[in-house]
Scaffold this active site. Structure first.
Site, short mmCIF file in Angstrom:
data_model
loop_
_atom_site.label_atom_id
_atom_site.label_comp_id
_atom_site.label_asym_id
_atom_site.label_seq_id
_atom_site.Cartn_x
_atom_site.Cartn_y
_atom_site.Cartn_z
N ASN A 1 -1.18 15.83 20.92
CA ASN A 1 -1.09 16.17 19.68
C ASN A 1 0.33 16.45 19.49
O ASN A 1 1.02 16.95 20.49
CB ASN A 1 -1.80 17.37 19.31
CG ASN A 1 -3.42 17.07 19.25
OD1 ASN A 1 -3.45 16.00 19.07
ND2 ASN A 1 -4.23 18.47 19.11
N VAL A 2 0.96 16.82 18.36
CA VAL A 2 2.33 16.74 18.35
C VAL A 2 2.64 18.05 17.17
O VAL A 2 3.94 18.39 16.63
CB VAL A 2 3.08 15.52 17.57
CG1 VAL A 2 3.14 14.33 18.32
CG2 VAL A 2 2.58 15.16 16.22
N HIS B 1 2.93 13.21 23.86
CA HIS B 1 3.36 12.20 22.72
C HIS B 1 4.56 13.00 22.17
O HIS B 1 5.03 12.69 20.76
CB HIS B 1 2.31 11.86 21.78
CG HIS B 1 1.20 11.15 22.16
ND1 HIS B 1 0.02 11.34 22.21
CD2 HIS B 1 1.29 10.11 23.13
CE1 HIS B 1 -0.75 10.63 22.62
NE2 HIS B 1 0.16 9.70 23.65
N CYS C 1 18.46 11.79 17.89
CA CYS C 1 19.58 10.88 17.45
C CYS C 1 19.32 9.73 18.22
O CYS C 1 19.31 9.63 19.85
CB CYS C 1 20.91 11.44 17.45
SG CYS C 1 22.02 10.16 16.90
N CYS D 1 27.02 12.58 14.84
CA CYS D 1 27.50 11.30 14.85
C CYS D 1 27.52 10.45 13.84
O CYS D 1 28.01 9.20 13.75
CB CYS D 1 27.31 10.55 16.23
SG CYS D 1 25.69 9.88 16.52
N SER E 1 -10.64 14.51 21.83
CA SER E 1 -10.11 13.15 21.93
C SER E 1 -11.13 11.86 22.11
O SER E 1 -11.98 12.07 22.99
CB SER E 1 -8.97 13.04 23.21
OG SER E 1 -8.42 11.76 23.32
#
Length: 301
Positions: free
Chosen positions: A118-119, A135, A143, A197, A235
């Site tokens: 999971n995030v 993940h 970036c 940047c 899961s």
């Protein structure tokens, strides 16, 4: 935002049926040294939908791939508009009984580690330490040009400034923090570049179509090798990024135990699959083992 799944997978062959007896899980936890591998199903009780299951988002939603994201500004505009809105709902979500039970098992020395697919950061919000985010995490952005890593909170502030009044009503929320919005709803959204940047910003997560960084995979393999058992929570194991650890544990002779209401791709490698709700099951197991689980504390978010 994970590796591209096999969307049509269904259990075939000699797969053991699910059970309602959690005794093998209790015995494994009592012995200690258990490694937890969690998936989207552990967060559904926090209001975050999963990909599969009866109401899974894949029935109506295809996550953006890495290839789509880098292909052009229109795709990135769509992603960041939907993710910016969806993130607000993620910020309101708190850890549920399942997350709190896992953290309690860890505090009492019953676990050797936690790997999550999971995030959403809910394991950490519940108090788990040293969580391996297989993940990545929606709390960070990077970036693609200079490699700078930044805070999602700071990016949210910049997006608010660039898009005053952006508050469309989404059709649904998805497990990756992506809100379902129409092309018309995102047409005027303005993404922001890297503050250092001017490069392209990407959430620090593994998109479908990407691979998990090699060093992270190797670290997880080391955790599997050191564990006494592997406990899979919520899961379907449809994608190889998680299934490979189940296969490796089974090949090493370590018991694999699964708590998931629906069949999983790893069932044939498991000694049992407990087909019960996660929160109530893990709380009952904690009570049985004399492990106190704190009550809900949404301030931890």
């Amino acid at each position: 935002m994970r590796m591209r799944p096999t969307l049509s997978w269904t259990p075939t062959g000699d797969v053991p049926p699910g059970t309602t007896d959690p005794e093998p899980v209790a015995a494994a936890l009592a012995a200690g040294g258990v490694l937890v591998l969690s998936g989207a199903g552990i967060s559904t009780e926090s209001g975050i939908p999963d990909y599969r299951g009866e109401h899974g988002s894949l029935s109506r939603h295809t996550p953006m791939t890495y290839q789509e994201f880098i292909a052009g500004p229109q795709a990135r505009r769509r992603y960041w508009a939907r993710s910016h809105l969806g993130r607000r709902a993620f910020d309101r979500a708190g850890p549920n009984a399942g997350h709190r039970a896992v953290a309690a098992f860890e505090r009492h020395g019953l676990l050797s580690g936690v790997i999550t697919q999971n995030v959403d950061g809910l394991h950490q919000a519940a108090g788990s330490e040293g969580v391996v985010e297989l993940h990545g995490s929606l709390d960070r952005v990077l970036c693609l040009s200079c490699g700078a890593v930044g805070s999602r909170r700071e990016l949210a502030r910049r997006l608010e400034e660039a898009n005053p009044g952006f508050d469309p009503v989404p059709a649904a929320l998805n497990p990756d923090g992506d809100a379902d919005l129409t092309d018309e709803q995102v047409a005027d959204f303005t993404p922001v570049p890297c503050a250092r940047c001017g490069g392209i910003l990407k959430p620090d997560v593994v998109f479908f179509g990407e691979t998990v960084p090699r060093e992270r995979v190797e670290h997880c393999r080391e955790l599997v090798g050191a564990a006494t058992a592997l406990l899979v929570l919520g899961s379907s194991l449809t994608v190889m990024s998680g299934l490979r650890f189940v296969r490796e544990a089974a090949l090493a002779g370590k018991p694999v135990l699964i708590v998931n209401r629906d069949p999983t791709r790893g069932d044939r490698h498991a000694v049992t699959r407990v087909a019960l709700p996660l929160g109530a099951t893990l709380t009952a197991l904690a009570d049985r083992l004399g492990v106190p689980v704190p009550s809900a504390d949404h301030s931890a978010r």
